[in-house]
Design a protein around this motif. Structure first.
Motif, PDB file in Angstrom:
ATOM      1  N   GLU A  65       3.220  66.325  -8.636  1.00 41.10           N
ATOM      2  CA  GLU A  65       4.631  65.952  -8.653  1.00 41.10           C
ATOM      3  C   GLU A  65       4.929  65.276  -7.324  1.00 41.10           C
ATOM      4  O   GLU A  65       4.668  65.850  -6.255  1.00 41.10           O
ATOM      5  N   LEU A  66       5.429  64.060  -7.384  1.00 40.45           N
ATOM      6  CA  LEU A  66       5.701  63.335  -6.147  1.00 40.45           C
ATOM      7  C   LEU A  66       6.855  63.998  -5.403  1.00 40.45           C
ATOM      8  O   LEU A  66       7.894  64.285  -5.991  1.00 40.45           O
ATOM      9  N   SER A  82      -6.705  63.190   2.663  1.00 37.71           N
ATOM     10  CA  SER A  82      -6.518  61.796   2.271  1.00 37.71           C
ATOM     11  C   SER A  82      -5.794  61.708   0.921  1.00 37.71           C
ATOM     12  O   SER A  82      -4.928  60.848   0.713  1.00 37.71           O
ATOM     13  N   ARG A  83      -6.102  62.597   0.009  1.00 34.13           N
ATOM     14  CA  ARG A  83      -5.393  62.645  -1.279  1.00 34.13           C
ATOM     15  C   ARG A  83      -3.920  62.984  -1.055  1.00 34.13           C
ATOM     16  O   ARG A  83      -3.044  62.390  -1.681  1.00 34.13           O
ATOM     17  N   LEU A  84      -3.646  63.942  -0.167  1.00 33.43           N
ATOM     18  CA  LEU A  84      -2.255  64.298   0.141  1.00 33.43           C
ATOM     19  C   LEU A  84      -1.509  63.099   0.716  1.00 33.43           C
ATOM     20  O   LEU A  84      -0.347  62.865   0.381  1.00 33.43           O
ATOM     21  N   VAL A  85      -2.178  62.357   1.587  1.00 30.63           N
ATOM     22  CA  VAL A  85      -1.540  61.165   2.169  1.00 30.63           C
ATOM     23  C   VAL A  85      -1.243  60.148   1.078  1.00 30.63           C
ATOM     24  O   VAL A  85      -0.177  59.531   1.064  1.00 30.63           O
ATOM     25  N   SER A  86      -2.159  59.976   0.130  1.00 26.40           N
ATOM     26  CA  SER A  86      -1.915  58.999  -0.935  1.00 26.40           C
ATOM     27  C   SER A  86      -0.727  59.418  -1.797  1.00 26.40           C
ATOM     28  O   SER A  86       0.009  58.563  -2.295  1.00 26.40           O
ATOM     29  N   ILE A  87      -0.498  60.711  -1.952  1.00 26.25           N
ATOM     30  CA  ILE A  87       0.681  61.184  -2.684  1.00 26.25           C
ATOM     31  C   ILE A  87       1.943  60.799  -1.926  1.00 26.25           C
ATOM     32  O   ILE A  87       2.929  60.348  -2.520  1.00 26.25           O
ATOM     33  N   ALA A  88       1.922  60.932  -0.599  1.00 31.29           N
ATOM     34  CA  ALA A  88       3.067  60.506   0.225  1.00 31.29           C
ATOM     35  C   ALA A  88       3.286  59.002   0.099  1.00 31.29           C
ATOM     36  O   ALA A  88       4.431  58.542   0.027  1.00 31.29           O
ATOM     37  N   LEU A  89       2.209  58.225   0.054  1.00 36.55           N
ATOM     38  CA  LEU A  89       2.334  56.779  -0.134  1.00 36.55           C
ATOM     39  C   LEU A  89       2.958  56.447  -1.486  1.00 36.55           C
ATOM     40  O   LEU A  89       3.828  55.575  -1.586  1.00 36.55           O
ATOM     41  N   LEU A  90       2.528  57.153  -2.519  1.00 36.64           N
ATOM     42  CA  LEU A  90       3.093  56.908  -3.849  1.00 36.64           C
ATOM     43  C   LEU A  90       4.574  57.274  -3.904  1.00 36.64           C
ATOM     44  O   LEU A  90       5.361  56.595  -4.561  1.00 36.64           O
ATOM     45  N   ALA A  91       4.964  58.317  -3.182  1.00 40.42           N
ATOM     46  CA  ALA A  91       6.384  58.685  -3.122  1.00 40.42           C
ATOM     47  C   ALA A  91       7.193  57.580  -2.452  1.00 40.42           C
ATOM     48  O   ALA A  91       8.276  57.222  -2.924  1.00 40.42           O
ATOM     49  N   ALA A  92       6.672  57.018  -1.358  1.00 42.45           N
ATOM     50  CA  ALA A  92       7.363  55.916  -0.669  1.00 42.45           C
ATOM     51  C   ALA A  92       7.429  54.684  -1.565  1.00 42.45           C
ATOM     52  O   ALA A  92       8.452  53.992  -1.618  1.00 42.45           O
ATOM     53  N   LEU A  93       6.348  54.411  -2.282  1.00 40.57           N
ATOM     54  CA  LEU A  93       6.313  53.262  -3.188  1.00 40.57           C
ATOM     55  C   LEU A  93       7.339  53.433  -4.309  1.00 40.57           C
ATOM     56  O   LEU A  93       8.107  52.508  -4.599  1.00 40.57           O
ATOM     57  N   LYS A  94       7.374  54.606  -4.913  1.00 44.17           N
ATOM     58  CA  LYS A  94       8.322  54.855  -5.996  1.00 44.17           C
ATOM     59  C   LYS A  94       9.764  54.742  -5.498  1.00 44.17           C
ATOM     60  O   LYS A  94      10.621  54.186  -6.188  1.00 44.17           O
ATOM     61  N   GLU A 119       2.639  59.645 -16.257  1.00 41.50           N
ATOM     62  CA  GLU A 119       1.952  60.597 -17.129  1.00 41.50           C
ATOM     63  C   GLU A 119       0.605  61.001 -16.541  1.00 41.50           C
ATOM     64  O   GLU A 119       0.196  62.158 -16.653  1.00 41.50           O
ATOM     65  N   ARG A 120      -0.077  60.062 -15.901  1.00 39.51           N
ATOM     66  CA  ARG A 120      -1.366  60.394 -15.273  1.00 39.51           C
ATOM     67  C   ARG A 120      -1.162  61.358 -14.118  1.00 39.51           C
ATOM     68  O   ARG A 120      -1.932  62.293 -13.943  1.00 39.51           O
ATOM     69  N   LEU A 121      -0.109  61.126 -13.324  1.00 35.24           N
ATOM     70  CA  LEU A 121       0.200  62.068 -12.239  1.00 35.24           C
ATOM     71  C   LEU A 121       0.472  63.456 -12.802  1.00 35.24           C
ATOM     72  O   LEU A 121      -0.033  64.459 -12.278  1.00 35.24           O
ATOM     73  N   GLU A 124      10.785  52.810  -3.220  1.00 35.71           N
ATOM     74  CA  GLU A 124      11.058  51.383  -2.993  1.00 35.71           C
ATOM     75  C   GLU A 124      11.234  50.607  -4.296  1.00 35.71           C
ATOM     76  O   GLU A 124      12.115  49.767  -4.404  1.00 35.71           O
ATOM     77  N   ILE A 125      10.391  50.870  -5.305  1.00 37.15           N
ATOM     78  CA  ILE A 125      10.415  50.042  -6.519  1.00 37.15           C
ATOM     79  C   ILE A 125      11.021  50.750  -7.735  1.00 37.15           C
ATOM     80  O   ILE A 125      11.239  50.119  -8.759  1.00 37.15           O
ATOM     81  N   GLY A 126      11.247  52.039  -7.640  1.00 37.76           N
ATOM     82  CA  GLY A 126      11.910  52.770  -8.707  1.00 37.76           C
ATOM     83  C   GLY A 126      11.011  53.328  -9.793  1.00 37.76           C
ATOM     84  O   GLY A 126      11.257  54.404 -10.307  1.00 37.76           O
ATOM     85  N   ASP A 127       9.961  52.613 -10.153  1.00 36.22           N
ATOM     86  CA  ASP A 127       9.116  53.030 -11.265  1.00 36.22           C
ATOM     87  C   ASP A 127       7.688  52.562 -10.995  1.00 36.22           C
ATOM     88  O   ASP A 127       7.445  51.363 -10.799  1.00 36.22           O
ATOM     89  N   LEU A 128       6.738  53.491 -11.016  1.00 36.30           N
ATOM     90  CA  LEU A 128       5.348  53.130 -10.730  1.00 36.30           C
ATOM     91  C   LEU A 128       4.737  52.248 -11.822  1.00 36.30           C
ATOM     92  O   LEU A 128       3.687  51.652 -11.615  1.00 36.30           O
ATOM     93  N   ASP A 129       5.396  52.127 -12.976  1.00 39.23           N
ATOM     94  CA  ASP A 129       4.930  51.202 -14.016  1.00 39.23           C
ATOM     95  C   ASP A 129       4.994  49.757 -13.548  1.00 39.23           C
ATOM     96  O   ASP A 129       4.360  48.878 -14.146  1.00 39.23           O
ATOM     97  N   LYS A 130       5.749  49.474 -12.509  1.00 43.71           N
ATOM     98  CA  LYS A 130       5.881  48.108 -11.984  1.00 43.71           C
ATOM     99  C   LYS A 130       4.679  47.685 -11.137  1.00 43.71           C
ATOM    100  O   LYS A 130       4.580  46.533 -10.729  1.00 43.71           O
ATOM    101  N   VAL A 131       3.768  48.602 -10.875  1.00 42.17           N
ATOM    102  CA  VAL A 131       2.590  48.265 -10.059  1.00 42.17           C
ATOM    103  C   VAL A 131       1.657  47.369 -10.856  1.00 42.17           C
ATOM    104  O   VAL A 131       1.226  47.704 -11.957  1.00 42.17           O
ATOM    105  N   GLU A 132       1.371  46.214 -10.291  1.00 45.06           N
ATOM    106  CA  GLU A 132       0.411  45.275 -10.876  1.00 45.06           C
ATOM    107  C   GLU A 132      -0.996  45.546 -10.356  1.00 45.06           C
ATOM    108  O   GLU A 132      -1.965  45.411 -11.092  1.00 45.06           O
ATOM    109  N   ARG A 133      -1.072  45.903  -9.069  1.00 45.45           N
ATOM    110  CA  ARG A 133      -2.379  46.120  -8.449  1.00 45.45           C
ATOM    111  C   ARG A 133      -2.202  46.752  -7.081  1.00 45.45           C
ATOM    112  O   ARG A 133      -1.304  46.390  -6.346  1.00 45.45           O
ATOM    113  N   ILE A 134      -3.087  47.678  -6.759  1.00 46.73           N
ATOM    114  CA  ILE A 134      -3.201  48.145  -5.385  1.00 46.73           C
ATOM    115  C   ILE A 134      -4.098  47.102  -4.708  1.00 46.73           C
ATOM    116  O   ILE A 134      -5.241  46.889  -5.108  1.00 46.73           O
ATOM    117  N   VAL A 135      -3.562  46.412  -3.727  1.00 47.07           N
ATOM    118  CA  VAL A 135      -4.284  45.299  -3.119  1.00 47.07           C
ATOM    119  C   VAL A 135      -5.198  45.772  -1.991  1.00 47.07           C
ATOM    120  O   VAL A 135      -6.374  45.425  -1.942  1.00 47.07           O
TER     121      VAL A 135
END
Length: 183
Positions: free
Chosen positions: A43-44, A96-108, A35-37, A110-121
């Motif tokens: 849009e990823l 850098s913001r565009l790259v972070s969107i690409a990272l979030l797409a790769a993360l999603k 929802e924040r995105l 891999e894990i299916g749902d960004l709600d599963k994120v506990e922390r960006i380490v």
């Protein structure tokens, strides 16, 4: 007492970071990263495929290691350039913001749902820059600010921002990350 004078570029980047923090505070009332995105108008895209013999994301236990990502433009071609020569700090911040969107797409992917994120380490940012360019951290703030906008306090992370003589495909910015997730 005399305060140091900062360049106009630094001051502008500082204002952008402050605006991003305020935006993150307002967006935090939204209930999920998705929802924040959406509230940010993001849009990823589909996750990028690796261009060599590596995985874009590897999960080990509750950690996901995201490979270095670079940004593509609207023409789906890699963005090319060097900070301090071809790009301003603001251009680098936006890249850098565009790259972070690409990272979030790769993360999603891999894990299916960004709600599963506990922390960006951890975020590791590399900035293709001229030898006299010293504002790598302001460039990588684009990624850090977006992660906080999307994940709130869970998005705050440790980080490095390093200048590089060159990056793959002539990219101005490459970023990798480590994310803690839950099942």
């Amino acid at each position: 007492m005399r305060f140091p004078s900062y360049s106009k570029t630094f001051t502008q980047a500082l204002y952008v970071s402050i605006f991003s923090i305020l935006t993150a505070t307002l967006l935090h009332s939204q209930s999920s990263p998705g929802e924040r995105l959406k509230a940010l108008g993001i849009e990823l895209p589909p996750a990028s495929k690796s261009v060599a013999n590596y995985q874009p994301a590897v999960r080990s236990g509750n950690l996901v290691f995201l490979a270095g990502a670079i940004a593509k433009g609207p023409d789906n071609q890699f963005i090319k350039g060097k900070l301090g020569y071809d790009f301003s700090v603001e251009d680098g911040y936006q890249t850098s913001r565009l790259v972070s969107i690409a990272l979030l797409a790769a993360l999603k992917a891999e894990i299916g749902d960004l709600d599963k994120v506990e922390r960006i380490v951890r975020v590791e940012g590399f900035v293709n820059s001229t030898p006299d360019f010293e504002q790598q951290s302001l460039v990588i703030n684009g990624c850090s600010d977006l992660l906080v906008e999307v994940f709130g306090e869970k998005g705050r992370h440790s980080r490095i921002a390093i200048g590089a003589q060159s990056l793959p495909f002539g990219a101005p910015v490459e970023i990798s990350a480590i994310i803690q997730v839950r099942d």
